[in-house]
Each structure stands twice: as structure tokens, then as C-alpha cells.
Design a protein around this motif. Structure first.
Motif, PDB file in Angstrom:
ATOM      1  N   SER A 385      23.034  49.978   3.758  1.00  0.00           N
ATOM      2  CA  SER A 385      24.399  50.253   3.341  1.00  0.00           C
ATOM      3  C   SER A 385      25.323  50.149   4.550  1.00  0.00           C
ATOM      4  O   SER A 385      24.920  50.404   5.681  1.00  0.00           O
ATOM      5  N   VAL A 386      26.556  49.769   4.308  1.00  0.00           N
ATOM      6  CA  VAL A 386      27.539  49.629   5.385  1.00  0.00           C
ATOM      7  C   VAL A 386      28.950  49.711   4.837  1.00  0.00           C
ATOM      8  O   VAL A 386      29.189  49.387   3.688  1.00  0.00           O
ATOM      9  N   GLY A 387      29.866  50.122   5.677  1.00  0.00           N
ATOM     10  CA  GLY A 387      31.291  50.002   5.355  1.00  0.00           C
ATOM     11  C   GLY A 387      32.025  51.314   5.272  1.00  0.00           C
ATOM     12  O   GLY A 387      33.214  51.388   5.534  1.00  0.00           O
ATOM     13  N   GLU A 388      31.339  52.357   4.891  1.00  0.00           N
ATOM     14  CA  GLU A 388      31.953  53.676   4.793  1.00  0.00           C
ATOM     15  C   GLU A 388      30.818  54.681   4.655  1.00  0.00           C
ATOM     16  O   GLU A 388      29.654  54.292   4.496  1.00  0.00           O
ATOM     17  N   PRO A 389      31.146  55.969   4.737  1.00  0.00           N
ATOM     18  CA  PRO A 389      30.064  56.946   4.661  1.00  0.00           C
ATOM     19  C   PRO A 389      29.281  56.825   3.349  1.00  0.00           C
ATOM     20  O   PRO A 389      29.866  56.672   2.280  1.00  0.00           O
ATOM     21  N   LEU A 390      27.972  56.860   3.470  1.00  0.00           N
ATOM     22  CA  LEU A 390      27.101  56.882   2.289  1.00  0.00           C
ATOM     23  C   LEU A 390      26.852  58.362   1.996  1.00  0.00           C
ATOM     24  O   LEU A 390      26.056  59.013   2.674  1.00  0.00           O
ATOM     25  N   ILE A 410      18.639  52.052   5.255  1.00  0.00           N
ATOM     26  CA  ILE A 410      19.308  52.004   6.545  1.00  0.00           C
ATOM     27  C   ILE A 410      20.820  52.030   6.333  1.00  0.00           C
ATOM     28  O   ILE A 410      21.425  51.080   5.864  1.00  0.00           O
ATOM     29  N   ASP A 411      21.380  53.198   6.644  1.00  0.00           N
ATOM     30  CA  ASP A 411      22.832  53.366   6.568  1.00  0.00           C
ATOM     31  C   ASP A 411      23.354  52.963   7.945  1.00  0.00           C
ATOM     32  O   ASP A 411      23.160  53.673   8.925  1.00  0.00           O
ATOM     33  N   THR A 412      23.987  51.803   8.011  1.00  0.00           N
ATOM     34  CA  THR A 412      24.342  51.234   9.309  1.00  0.00           C
ATOM     35  C   THR A 412      25.814  51.442   9.611  1.00  0.00           C
ATOM     36  O   THR A 412      26.677  51.043   8.829  1.00  0.00           O
ATOM     37  N   TRP A 413      26.104  52.049  10.733  1.00  0.00           N
ATOM     38  CA  TRP A 413      27.502  52.219  11.146  1.00  0.00           C
ATOM     39  C   TRP A 413      27.837  51.177  12.204  1.00  0.00           C
ATOM     40  O   TRP A 413      27.110  51.035  13.197  1.00  0.00           O
ATOM     41  N   TRP A 414      28.926  50.488  11.981  1.00  0.00           N
ATOM     42  CA  TRP A 414      29.450  49.547  12.970  1.00  0.00           C
ATOM     43  C   TRP A 414      30.827  49.088  12.549  1.00  0.00           C
ATOM     44  O   TRP A 414      31.371  49.598  11.573  1.00  0.00           O
ATOM     45  N   GLN A 415      31.401  48.141  13.265  1.00  0.00           N
ATOM     46  CA  GLN A 415      32.779  47.705  13.016  1.00  0.00           C
ATOM     47  C   GLN A 415      32.940  46.221  13.321  1.00  0.00           C
ATOM     48  O   GLN A 415      32.115  45.644  14.040  1.00  0.00           O
ATOM     49  N   THR A 416      34.058  45.666  12.845  1.00  0.00           N
ATOM     50  CA  THR A 416      34.406  44.293  13.200  1.00  0.00           C
ATOM     51  C   THR A 416      34.363  44.150  14.726  1.00  0.00           C
ATOM     52  O   THR A 416      33.869  43.160  15.260  1.00  0.00           O
ATOM     53  N   GLU A 417      34.872  45.156  15.395  1.00  0.00           N
ATOM     54  CA  GLU A 417      34.975  45.119  16.848  1.00  0.00           C
ATOM     55  C   GLU A 417      33.611  45.177  17.532  1.00  0.00           C
ATOM     56  O   GLU A 417      33.434  44.644  18.618  1.00  0.00           O
ATOM     57  N   THR A 418      32.659  45.865  16.916  1.00  0.00           N
ATOM     58  CA  THR A 418      31.355  46.007  17.590  1.00  0.00           C
ATOM     59  C   THR A 418      30.461  44.792  17.352  1.00  0.00           C
ATOM     60  O   THR A 418      29.502  44.581  18.078  1.00  0.00           O
ATOM     61  N   MET A 509      26.629  61.850  11.655  1.00  0.00           N
ATOM     62  CA  MET A 509      27.248  61.702  10.334  1.00  0.00           C
ATOM     63  C   MET A 509      28.671  61.222  10.584  1.00  0.00           C
ATOM     64  O   MET A 509      29.418  61.867  11.309  1.00  0.00           O
ATOM     65  N   VAL A 510      29.027  60.085  10.006  1.00  0.00           N
ATOM     66  CA  VAL A 510      30.382  59.565  10.191  1.00  0.00           C
ATOM     67  C   VAL A 510      31.231  60.097   9.047  1.00  0.00           C
ATOM     68  O   VAL A 510      30.867  59.980   7.878  1.00  0.00           O
ATOM     69  N   LEU A 511      32.357  60.716   9.405  1.00  0.00           N
ATOM     70  CA  LEU A 511      33.142  61.403   8.385  1.00  0.00           C
ATOM     71  C   LEU A 511      34.294  60.559   7.845  1.00  0.00           C
ATOM     72  O   LEU A 511      34.817  60.828   6.783  1.00  0.00           O
ATOM     73  N   GLY A 512      34.718  59.563   8.596  1.00  0.00           N
ATOM     74  CA  GLY A 512      35.836  58.727   8.136  1.00  0.00           C
ATOM     75  C   GLY A 512      36.777  58.423   9.279  1.00  0.00           C
ATOM     76  O   GLY A 512      36.528  58.815  10.422  1.00  0.00           O
ATOM     77  N   ARG A 513      37.838  57.726   8.999  1.00  0.00           N
ATOM     78  CA  ARG A 513      38.768  57.306  10.046  1.00  0.00           C
ATOM     79  C   ARG A 513      39.604  58.475  10.539  1.00  0.00           C
ATOM     80  O   ARG A 513      39.950  59.380   9.775  1.00  0.00           O
ATOM     81  N   ALA A 514      39.942  58.415  11.812  1.00  0.00           N
ATOM     82  CA  ALA A 514      40.815  59.424  12.390  1.00  0.00           C
ATOM     83  C   ALA A 514      42.259  58.932  12.393  1.00  0.00           C
ATOM     84  O   ALA A 514      43.161  59.648  12.760  1.00  0.00           O
ATOM     85  N   HIS A 523      36.616  48.120   2.347  1.00  0.00           N
ATOM     86  CA  HIS A 523      37.495  47.174   3.023  1.00  0.00           C
ATOM     87  C   HIS A 523      38.593  47.913   3.763  1.00  0.00           C
ATOM     88  O   HIS A 523      39.252  48.787   3.226  1.00  0.00           O
ATOM     89  N   ASN A 524      38.742  47.479   4.980  1.00  0.00           N
ATOM     90  CA  ASN A 524      39.651  48.085   5.910  1.00  0.00           C
ATOM     91  C   ASN A 524      41.105  47.669   5.673  1.00  0.00           C
ATOM     92  O   ASN A 524      41.421  46.501   5.740  1.00  0.00           O
ATOM     93  N   LEU A 525      41.977  48.626   5.386  1.00  0.00           N
ATOM     94  CA  LEU A 525      43.389  48.284   5.166  1.00  0.00           C
ATOM     95  C   LEU A 525      44.250  49.138   6.072  1.00  0.00           C
ATOM     96  O   LEU A 525      44.047  50.340   6.148  1.00  0.00           O
TER      97      LEU A 525
END
Ligand code: PRX
Length: 630
Positions: A385-390, A410-418, A509-514, A523-525
Motif C-alpha cells: 500500500s502507498v499514498g496515505e496512511p493505511l 508492506i505499507d510503504t511511505w515515500w514521496q515524489t521527492e524521495t 506511524m505516519v499521521l498525515g501532512r503538516a 493524490h496530492n493536491l
């Protein structure tokens, strides 16, 4: 934004059967991570050494904060590793791509050799049109094999691709073409979506007005009768491949030459053109495909993203092909013609690694357990899974219903930038629902307060990356200052912009955008983009946009609009505005709610305080409002 805060954590755990760990490429996490810590450069050199280079690098990295060079003076071409390396081996006739259209039975199967030949021809066709190393080419295409061919052909000849997701509207496309000064736009007559045709070429026609850099438009014509091409500027995708040489030597690229630009939403202003380079990106995506997704000889990998997003760049195209995997792609959306279609695809093609987004998982939960239960999913080995918190509920459903309580999730955290996966739970390791996991070997992350001090376990903070990594972005196109901000906001760390929390075992645990980025269905807006689309409507004086929690999409767009004098609020105007946003930015940016308001909360300096709107909307405390004007 609070500096640090308490977070309640759950304590469920699952450990996959020990055979997963035993047979995985990466092996034990601690050992692999220690190997990296003992000698980071040797760690990356070993991985890079699994690939073929035209000239070896002199040094693994040069790091002058915030600028990194990886595999210094190394020469390569990523397509040599994605194609030539396989066609000169026993993998020549291995299936590289399986494409499935929206219709049952609408399939294409392409071997490495066939893909190789098509890429070489298309590369030569582009050269014949005058494309040179360093030119920018914009792709606005449906998810068909020709998209992959076009991507690789750009890389083959050293052209920089800028892929724009086919769901974006004309003004979003125009902005991206102009910023990158694309010389050529590659598109198709139509894309298929839910049995309807999306007129991509007409959107391009609108988008190239006021885009003087564009010299040619290459059109993949899929429908009969064929769409007519009107001017000399317009060319047919397949025709230009006909009268060219079959051989196209790979352009010798420096490891630090740009490979692509990919636009991602910014908090303020226009989207940011994230720049990735050839060498580091190749090593990072290859490494994670092999060692995180654990791709083996007979795997069939299905990443449900579109190449228009970084997930597609890294785990449909470059990573899997560099690793010599069989990749499934499809134009099929998850609920058309019925919500069983994706499970049918898994059964039909024997998909072994399935990688999707939490929003899709939550949609499936809503459709009901009977859909996946009708199909045989036992080919699956690993699900991701990817894109936001599962969220834990979605994890449980995914793990039980799709993974049959055996597949590692596998809940994968990453970004366009990474560019590549940064945090996850490696195959075979103990999984904790709600937690992405730990930084993978090669990556150094932490959760810190605003000053950069690590926060204790169970206290929330900001997710940072402390050391450079090969697939990191190198700059923001035309805006290097914005690039430097990523590395200069908190101490000398790379600031991801996400809130996170660690537990005692170091699981994150990724909680969301700051910040003011809204993540709708993964999708990132940027709030700024949607607001400026609203304000471009004649009736709108001012607009503010927030993300509102949504059980399926994660977040939904809610807009607050001040009308110009002479316009009155009405349901009709609401739907006009929604349509207007849809036309300019595409369906994902469409507000699900619009409120007409007489004023907006602002700071004394005139900035809209979206945090206050959000707090009001959700009935929570807005926090410090001392800077609020009234
Ligand atoms: O907020 C994080 C979220 O998606 C953001 C990056 O978006 P983008 O650049 O579009 O790339 C998405 C695909 C790599 C992150 O800053 N995000 C991504 N993966 C996760 C996530 N949030 C929580 N858990 C994840 N696994």
C-alpha cells in the motif's frame, strides 16, 4: 501546527511465516541495516554493482549540504539496464508487460525483446524529429504499453520526460508544459475510463494554446475511424516508428544528468517540478524493487498506480524493468464493470505482488467481502500500500480478505521527492497495523520537534530524513530555492512535511501532512491550485480550500467561496464551480462541498488561516489564533 503531541497507539502485531524472511533477498532487518551503517558507501556500491555501467563511478557520493551527487562520474543509460541487460540474457523472451484493457479479453502481452525493439524505434523516431539530449518531452497518455514505450524511448536518447497524469485538466496540463518548456507532447486520441472515452487529444489542443515551446504533438490513435490529424505539427505514434533504423544506441548519460521532471503539488504557488537524475534514481528504484518488493524470477507485479504519478515511474516502469520483472498494467478502474474486476485480474494473470492505495482498499471494504471472495487470490505472495496512511481497519481487511492472513502487507511511505520507498516493514518482519514500519536499510529517518530534537516514542512530531539517499530529488525545476527549503527548515535534515510518531521499537506511524497539502484518494493536491482554479471563475472573489476527513478517500476537498458583487449563491452556481474546477484541474480536484461565505479568517498579514476553517468544520479547537485579524 503543534510541535509535538501525544498519540494513542494500538498494539496488534502479525508476523508472517518464517519462510518469507528466510527466502527474502534482504534477509534480517537488523543485519542489513547494520551492514549499511558500517559502511554506507560500500552498501550502495554493492547494489549499484548489480547493474551495468558504461563507466564506473569515481566516488559513491559527494555530499555538500543540501546538494548531493551520487555515483560521481559514473556513466550509464537506465534503459540499458531495463532492456539490453535482459535481451542479452535468458530473459529475452520473458514477458515484460501484460496489458489488460477495460474489456474482458482485451489483452496484450509484450516480451522484453519486443519492448526493446519498440523502444529503439520510437527513440529513433524522436531523434528524427530533432529531439536531443536534454530536451523536455511531455507525456499525457492513457495506461497503455505505448506509454511505457514512450517513457523508455525518452530515457534512451537522453530526453527528459515530464509525465502528466491523464486525469488532469487542460489548465493543469498547460502549466506543466509551460514550466518544463516541453518541445513535444505525446498523447492519445482517447483514454478509456468506466466505459467512457476521455478525449485526451482535445484536452491537449486546449493546453498547447499559449505554450510556444511545443513543436509537435504525437498522437496514439486507438479508435476507428481514426481521429484526423490536422496540421504538420501533429504526427501518428505508430507511423513515425515505421521508417526509422531499428538500432538506437543508448545515449551515454552521466549519473547526475536529469532523467525526468515530475510535477507535484506545492503548498503555495504552482506545482513543483521535481527533478530526478539517471544514476541514483536507477539504483534506488532497482534496490527497492528487488529488496523491498522482494521480486523473484516468476513474480507478476501489479502496481495499480498510473505512470503519471511517482509510484508508476518507480514501480511500474523503472524499478521492475531494471529488476527484470513481469509487470501488469491495466486501464481498468476498480469498480467497472463491477467491483470484482481487479480480483478477476489477479486470478486471471496469477498476480503475485499487488501494490495499491488505501483509498482503493477502503472502497473495496465498502463494496463488501463477497467481491474478493468470489475469486481465487492464492497466487498473491506480497501485498502493499502507498499514498496515505493505511488505517488499522483497512490493514485488517486487506490482510485477511486479500492476503488470506498469510501475505506480508508492506505499507510503504515515500514521496515524489524521495523517488523510492523509504519506510516500510520488510517482507517477513513483524507488522503493526497503522504503522508503515522502519526506515529501510540505506535510509536514516527520525521523528523530531521543530528544532530537530528527536521526540520520545508515542509523542508526535515531524518526519525527517537525516542523510542523503541515491534516489533523492536533485532540485525543483526552475526553483532551486524551493529545493533548499526542504533541507533547511529543520536543522540540516530533509523535511518531508508529514506528521508522524514512533513506538518503542522504532516503528513509524505516519499521521498525515503538516502543511496545506490535501491528499485525496492518495493524490496530492495543493490548496493553492484548487483555490486559484476557483478564483479563475468570473463569479468568485476569493476562495479557501481545506481537506476534510472522508472515510473512503482519506480526505475530500471542501471549498469556502466569497462571491463577487452581483452574483448570488445558488445550487446551480455550486455545480458550475465544481465543473469549472474539474475542467481546469481534473476530477480529483473537484470540491465535494462548497460553502458560500461573506468572509474568510485571515491573519493580519492577509494570509488565509485554513487551520481555523478546518477546526470550525470539524468542531475542534483551532489552537493558537492570536494572529487572526478579527
Ligand atoms: O503524506 C505522505 C503521503 O503521501 C505524500 C507524498 O505524496 P506523493 O509525492 O504524491 O507520493 C505518493 C506516492 C509515493 C507523503 O508526504 N504518503 C505516502 N505514502 C504514505 C503516505 N502517508 C502515510 N503512509 C504511507 N504509506
Amino acid at each position: 501546527m503543534a510541535e509535538s503531541f501525544d498519540v494513542k497507539l494500538e498494539d496488534t502485531e502479525y508476523t508472517p511465516d518464517s519462510s518469507y524472511l528466510k527466502e527474502s533477498w534482504i534477509g534480517d532487518y537488523q543485519t542489513a541495516y547494520q551492514r549499511f551503517l558500517d559502511d554506507p558507501d560500500a552498501f550502495w556500491a554493492d547494489i549499484a554493482g548489480e547493474l551495468e555501467w558504461f563507466r564506473p563511478w569515481d566516488r559513491v557520493k559527494d555530499w555538500k549540504h543540501p546538494y548531493a551527487q551520487w555515483f560521481v562520474n559514473g556513466k550509464l543509460n537506465i534503459t540499458h539496464n531495463c532492456l539490453d541487460r535482459h535481451v542479452t540474457s535468458a530473459n529475452r523472451n520473458k514477458v515484460a508487460l501484460i496489458w489488460r484493457g477495460e474489456e474482458e479479453g482485451d489483452e496484450r502481452v509484450i516480451t522484453y525483446r519486443q519492448l526493446y525493439r519498440a523502444v529503439l524505434r520510437f527513440g529513433n523516431a524522436l531523434k528524427k524529429l530533432g529531439v536531443k539530449k536534454g530536451d523536455t518531452i511531455c507525456l499525457y497518455m492513457p495506461l497503455v504499453p505505448e506509454q511505457v514505450i514512450a517513457i523508455l524511448a525518452c530515457a534512451r536518447i537522453g530526453a527528459i520526460h515530464s509525465i502528466v497524469y491523464g486525469g488532469f485538466g487542460a489548465s493543469a496540463l498547460n502549466a506543466r508544459i509551460r514550466d518544463a518548456k516541453a518541445k513535444i507532447v505525446i498523447t492519445a486520441d482517447v483514454g478509456n475510463r468506466r466505459g467512457k472515452r476521455v478525449p485526451l487529444k482535445s484536452i491537449v489542443d486546449e493546453a498547447v494554446v499559449n505554450a510556444p515551446s511545443v513543436e509537435r504533438i504525437i498522437v496514439l490513435r486507438r479508435t476507428k475511424p481514426q481521429l484526423e490529424l490536422y496540421s504538420e505539427m501533429e504526427l501518428d505514434f505508430h507511423e513515425i516508428m515505421e521508417n526509422v533504423e531499428p538500432v538506437c544506441e543508448p545515449e551515454v548519460m552521466d549519473a547526475e544528468d536529469p532523467l525526468f521532471i515530475l510535477y507535484t503539488s506545492g503548498t503555495t504557488g504552482p506545482p513543483k517540478g521535481i527533478v530526478h537524475t539517471c544514476g541514483g534514481y536507477m539504483v534506488g528504484t532497482y534496490y527497492t524493487t528487488k529488496y523491498v518488493f522482494d521480486v523473484k524470477e516468476h513474480d507478476v507485479l501489479w502496481c495499480t498506480a498510473d505512470p503519471g504519478w511517482i509510484t508508476g515511474h518507480s514501480y511500474i516502469v523503472y524499478g521492475p524493468l531494471a529488476a527484470g520483472a513481469t509487470v501488469l498494467i491495466t486501464e481498468s478502474v476498480l469498480d467497472y464493470p463491477d467491483p470484482g474486476v481487479w480480483w478477476r485480474i489477479i486470478e486471471d494473470f496469477g498476480v503475485t505482488i499487488f501494490y495499491t492505495a488505501p483509498t482503493a482498499i477502503r472502497m473495496f471494504m465498502k463494496f463488501g467481502d463477497e467481491w474478493p471472495s468470489r475469486y481465487k487470490l492464492d497466487s498473491l505472495r506480497i501485498i502493499g500500500s502507498v499514498g496515505e496512511p493505511l488505517n488499522p481497519e483497512a490493514f485488517e481487511w486487506y490482510y485477511r480478505l486479500i492476503g488470506k492472513s498469510t501475505c506480508p502487507v508492506i505499507d510503504t511511505w515515500w514521496q515524489t521527492e524521495t523517488g523510492m520507498v523509504m519506510v516500510t516493514t520488510l517482507v517477513g518482519d513483524t507488522m503493526k497495523p497503522g504503522f508503515a514500519g522502519k526506515p529501510i536499510p540505506g535510509v536514516v529517518t527520525d521523528v523530531v520537534d521543530k528544532e530537530g530534537n528527536p521526540v520520545p516514542p508515542k509523542i508526535g512530531g515531524l518526519l525527517v530524513i537525516k542523510e542523503p539517499w541515491p534516489a533523492m530529488m536533485r532540485t525543483v525545476y526552475n526553483n532551486d530555492e524551493r529545493y533548499r527549503e526542504y533541507w533547511n527548515t529543520i536543522n540540516t535534515y530533509y523535511t518531508a512535511g508529514d506528521l508522524a510518531v514512533k513506538d518503542e521499537d522504532g516503528y513509524i506511524m505516519v499521521l498525515g501532512r503538516a502543511d496545506d497539502i490535501i491528499i485525496v484518494a492518495g493524490h496530492n493536491l495543493g490548496t493553492a491550485e484548487v483555490e486559484s482554479a476557483l478564483v479563475s471563475h468570473e463569479a468568485v472573489a476569493e476562495a479557501a480550500v481545506i481537506g476534510k476527513p472522508d472515510v473512503v478517500k482519506g480526505q475530500a476537498v471542501k471549498a469556502f467561496v466569497i462571491l463577487k458583487l452581483g452574483y448570488t449563491a445558488s445550487e446551480k452556481l455550486k455545480s458550475d464551480l465544481t465543473y469549472h474546477v474539474r475542467m481546469s484541474l481534473g476530477p480529483i480536484a473537484m470540491p465535494s462541498e462548497i460553502d458560500f461565505v461573506p468572509s474568510l479568517p485571515k491573519t493580519r498579514s492577509g494570509k488565509i488561516m485554513r487551520r481555523v476553517l478546518k477546526a470550525q468544520e470539524m468542531g475542534i479547537d483551532p489552537g493558537d489564533i492570536s494572529t487572526l485579524e478579527e
